[in-house]
Motif scaffolding. Sequence first.
Motif, short mmCIF file in Angstrom:
data_model
loop_
_atom_site.label_atom_id
_atom_site.label_comp_id
_atom_site.label_asym_id
_atom_site.label_seq_id
_atom_site.Cartn_x
_atom_site.Cartn_y
_atom_site.Cartn_z
N ALA A 19 -3.66 -84.56 24.74
CA ALA A 19 -4.33 -84.32 23.52
C ALA A 19 -4.81 -85.76 22.89
O ALA A 19 -5.95 -85.65 22.53
N ILE A 20 -4.10 -86.55 23.03
CA ILE A 20 -4.41 -87.88 22.39
C ILE A 20 -5.81 -88.47 23.32
O ILE A 20 -6.75 -88.84 22.63
N SER A 21 -5.73 -88.19 24.53
CA SER A 21 -6.61 -88.99 25.21
C SER A 21 -8.01 -87.89 25.15
O SER A 21 -9.24 -88.65 24.99
N ASP A 22 -8.01 -86.77 24.92
CA ASP A 22 -8.91 -85.97 24.61
C ASP A 22 -9.63 -86.15 23.25
O ASP A 22 -10.90 -86.37 23.09
N ALA A 23 -8.56 -86.56 22.10
CA ALA A 23 -9.33 -86.68 20.98
C ALA A 23 -10.07 -87.98 20.96
O ALA A 23 -11.18 -88.10 20.23
N GLU A 24 -9.51 -89.21 21.55
CA GLU A 24 -10.06 -90.43 21.55
C GLU A 24 -11.52 -90.18 22.48
O GLU A 24 -12.51 -90.74 21.92
N TRP A 25 -11.81 -89.40 23.48
CA TRP A 25 -12.80 -89.18 24.20
C TRP A 25 -13.79 -88.52 23.24
O TRP A 25 -14.98 -88.93 23.30
N ILE A 26 -13.33 -87.35 22.35
CA ILE A 26 -14.41 -86.75 21.67
C ILE A 26 -14.83 -87.70 20.35
O ILE A 26 -16.17 -87.86 20.29
N LEU A 27 -13.92 -88.36 19.92
CA LEU A 27 -14.35 -89.25 18.91
C LEU A 27 -15.52 -90.47 19.25
O LEU A 27 -16.23 -90.78 18.89
N THR A 28 -15.08 -90.77 20.61
CA THR A 28 -15.93 -91.90 20.98
C THR A 28 -17.26 -91.43 21.41
O THR A 28 -18.38 -91.93 21.12
N LYS A 29 -17.43 -90.13 22.01
CA LYS A 29 -18.58 -89.35 22.33
C LYS A 29 -19.15 -89.14 21.10
O LYS A 29 -20.66 -89.34 20.94
N VAL A 30 -18.83 -88.50 20.30
CA VAL A 30 -19.56 -88.13 18.89
C VAL A 30 -20.12 -89.35 18.27
O VAL A 30 -21.23 -89.20 17.85
N HIS A 31 -19.05 -90.35 18.05
CA HIS A 31 -19.83 -91.56 17.24
C HIS A 31 -20.79 -92.39 17.91
O HIS A 31 -21.49 -93.11 17.71
N ALA A 32 -20.78 -92.32 19.41
CA ALA A 32 -21.71 -93.24 20.27
C ALA A 32 -22.97 -92.36 20.24
O ALA A 32 -24.23 -93.05 20.51
N SER A 33 -22.83 -91.23 20.04
CA SER A 33 -24.28 -90.47 19.79
C SER A 33 -25.03 -90.64 18.55
O SER A 33 -25.98 -90.16 18.31
N LEU A 34 -24.32 -91.14 17.37
CA LEU A 34 -24.87 -91.48 16.09
C LEU A 34 -25.76 -92.54 16.06
O LEU A 34 -25.41 -93.37 16.96
N ALA A 35 -26.80 -92.50 15.22
CA ALA A 35 -27.62 -93.88 15.06
C ALA A 35 -26.57 -94.88 14.38
O ALA A 35 -25.87 -94.33 13.33
N PRO A 36 -26.57 -96.19 14.84
CA PRO A 36 -25.82 -97.28 14.42
C PRO A 36 -25.84 -97.22 12.88
O PRO A 36 -24.85 -97.48 12.35
N GLU A 37 -26.89 -97.08 12.26
CA GLU A 37 -26.92 -97.31 10.61
C GLU A 37 -26.17 -96.15 10.01
O GLU A 37 -25.88 -96.05 8.80
N LYS A 38 -25.88 -95.04 10.74
CA LYS A 38 -25.12 -93.85 9.96
C LYS A 38 -23.78 -93.98 10.52
O LYS A 38 -22.87 -93.22 9.90
N ILE A 39 -23.11 -94.90 11.14
CA ILE A 39 -21.65 -95.13 11.47
C ILE A 39 -21.03 -96.01 10.32
O ILE A 39 -21.63 -97.10 10.31
N HIS A 40 -20.10 -95.68 9.76
CA HIS A 40 -19.29 -96.44 8.95
C HIS A 40 -18.60 -97.44 9.87
O HIS A 40 -17.97 -97.11 11.01
N TYR A 41 -18.49 -98.77 9.65
CA TYR A 41 -18.02 -99.78 10.48
C TYR A 41 -16.75 -99.34 11.13
O TYR A 41 -16.29 -99.54 12.34
N SER A 42 -15.95 -98.93 10.22
CA SER A 42 -14.32 -98.76 10.74
C SER A 42 -14.28 -97.57 11.53
O SER A 42 -13.50 -97.38 12.57
#
Length: 98
Positions: free
Chosen positions: A58-81
Motif C-alpha cells: 500500500a505504501i509503495s502504491d501510494a508513493e507511485w500514485i503521488l509521483t505520477k500525479v504530481h509529475a503530470s502537473l505543470a511545474p508552476e502548479k506544484i507546491h515545492y513541498s
Amino acid sequence: MSDLIRTPVQLYRFLLRCCKLLPSAAMQKHYQHAIRQSYNSHADEDDPERIQMIIQRAISDAEWILTKVHASLAPEKIHYSLFDSHLIITFLSSFLVR
C-alpha cells in the motif's frame, strides 16, 4: 517509510493523509473511498506477515500514485513541498509520530 507504519490503523491514517496531497477534490474522494473499502475488506486479516506485506504494498502504491500525479502537473502548479519526495515523506512522517 514502512518502518514507521506498523499497524493497519497507522496505514489507514497515512493513506488518508496522502489523499490530501492529490490535486483535485474528485481524485481525493475517489482514493479515500478505495482506501476505506480496502481497509474494511482486510479487517479480518490476522496473519502478521500478510499484514506487513499489505502495508508495504500500500505504501509503495501510494508513493507511485503521488509521483505520477504530481509529475503530470505543470511545474508552476506544484507546491515545492509536493515536488520533492523527501519532503513528502517528511511531511507524512510527522503525522505518524502522534
